[in-house]
Design an enzyme around this catalytic site. Sequence first.
Site, mmCIF file in Angstrom:
data_model
loop_
_atom_site.group_PDB
_atom_site.id
_atom_site.type_symbol
_atom_site.label_atom_id
_atom_site.label_comp_id
_atom_site.label_asym_id
_atom_site.label_seq_id
_atom_site.Cartn_x
_atom_site.Cartn_y
_atom_site.Cartn_z
ATOM 1 N N SER A 85 5.603 -4.841 3.841
ATOM 2 C CA SER A 85 6.014 -4.211 2.589
ATOM 3 C C SER A 85 7.464 -4.555 2.313
ATOM 4 O O SER A 85 8.266 -4.762 3.229
ATOM 5 C CB SER A 85 5.859 -2.698 2.677
ATOM 6 N N LYS A 86 7.768 -4.586 1.034
ATOM 7 C CA LYS A 86 9.108 -5.033 0.653
ATOM 8 C C LYS A 86 10.188 -4.046 1.059
ATOM 9 O O LYS A 86 11.365 -4.354 1.018
ATOM 10 C CB LYS A 86 9.159 -5.314 -0.843
#
Length: 503
Positions: free
Chosen positions: A254-255
């Site tokens: 995930s960013k």
Amino acid sequence: MTDQVRTRIAPSPTGPPHVGTAYMALFNLAFARRHEGRMILRIEDTDQLRSTPESEEAILQALSWLGVEWDEGPDCGGDYGPYRQSERTALYQAEVQRLIGQGHAYLCFCSAERLEQLRKEQMANKETPRYDGHCLSLTPEEVEERKNRGDPYVVRLKVPDEGECRFTDELRGEISIQWSQIDHQIIQKSDGFPTYHLANVVDDHLMKISHVIRGEEWISSTPKHILLYEYLGWNAPVFTHLPLLRNPDKSKLSKRKNPTSVTYYQDAGFLPEAMLNYLGMMGYTLPDQREIFSLNEFCETFEIRRVSLGGPIFDVDKLKWVNGRYLRENLTPEEVLQRLVEWKGGPSFLSQVIPLALPRLETFSDFFPLSQFLLNENPLYPFDELVGKQEPREVARLLKIAEWELEKVDSWDRNSLANVFQNLAETECKKLKELLTPFFVCITGSKVSLPLFDGIALLGADLTRSRIRKALQFLAENDAGISKKGLKSLEKEYRQSYGKRID
Ligand code: GLU
């Protein structure tokens, strides 16, 4: 059905080009090449609200940069186009009519309130939320009447109540899922557009896709797809679900923890061939265990059964190590220089910096210190400089709001960016200059630099967002983070003052 192997990648253009998409693209390409087949790129833009042409463009650009080539697609055409789902609506509607006619799908007029009530009851009874088939009991006359009256409706897939769906996954063997776990999927929305499930199956059939190689998050959708193939009288393709990429802490990539946009890596100065090589190491080792290999070498020896199911870790430090090896072992110093010039070391980039730097230059020696924030991956700065005279928690709050506001910016230029920050200052009743200090510091590493909005425009969306996230992390490490509860109330406050978030 032809005997030719045909694979596809089917990205939805709803955000920046994700490394997970690049990973799927590489494995689909390798499988197709290995079997002398073709790889198709199809744009799945059935989500009209979230799909944008900018995102489609960025996905195509990112895959091309990586050197992933497709044989058919929206840009290059092919025998089975159009390759953009928004241009194929009539094809889906025809199949929906066929399904309704054969009694495999039905119109549902239930209101959002009824569905919400049903979901609540099912949750309270600890049941899997699932449509209860209410509208199946409508007679054909009732359906006609309501349709003619103009009542809004969706079309749902009829799903058996009992028994199980069995299918084979090339890597996992036989998978069985109880039909009772599968919802009566909406296949056509009230605006007449298809949902992903229907469009995906119709297209995979019409585009003669022989092998569907996609991420494991789609396993639970596969029974719906199998049912659609059966109802429509078509052969299903061979399914392979690849493991999802993970952060070093094993959570889903995930960013929040790692940059996930391919353009980030492009902007941060990674070599595309090193990145592709690294993606080829995700859950996969070459038969001779080589770690550095070209795309051709990867494709020539590719065996899909060698993919291991343990969640592959996408580790930026390991990627950097691979990148460093490429720079030193695979390129000559002349080639390195040429690539550096093409990246940001040459006239095409530097000519955009000169006009910004010029008013602040006395000698050339001033140029690089002023511009270095545009060339490095991340600037370093002391905590006190970041927070300045403000409360550290207030700084965290502003950074978070700015992060959400910047997600909404479609065209990343000076004026749109200036608007974001001016709006932020007005809404927060702050002087623009005061509000901007932490942004100056976390983006440029210093309180004095090139003009901020121009700088952010040149730096690009991915590096900018990543610097804001890094600053938030830095604050959290210094006890000025946003707690889970704080984030919830901030989201609420944000909705009220700035509108809906997009993510
Ligand atoms: N549009 C889907 C996605 O964005 C494609 C899933 C599939 O490959 O079937 O991931």
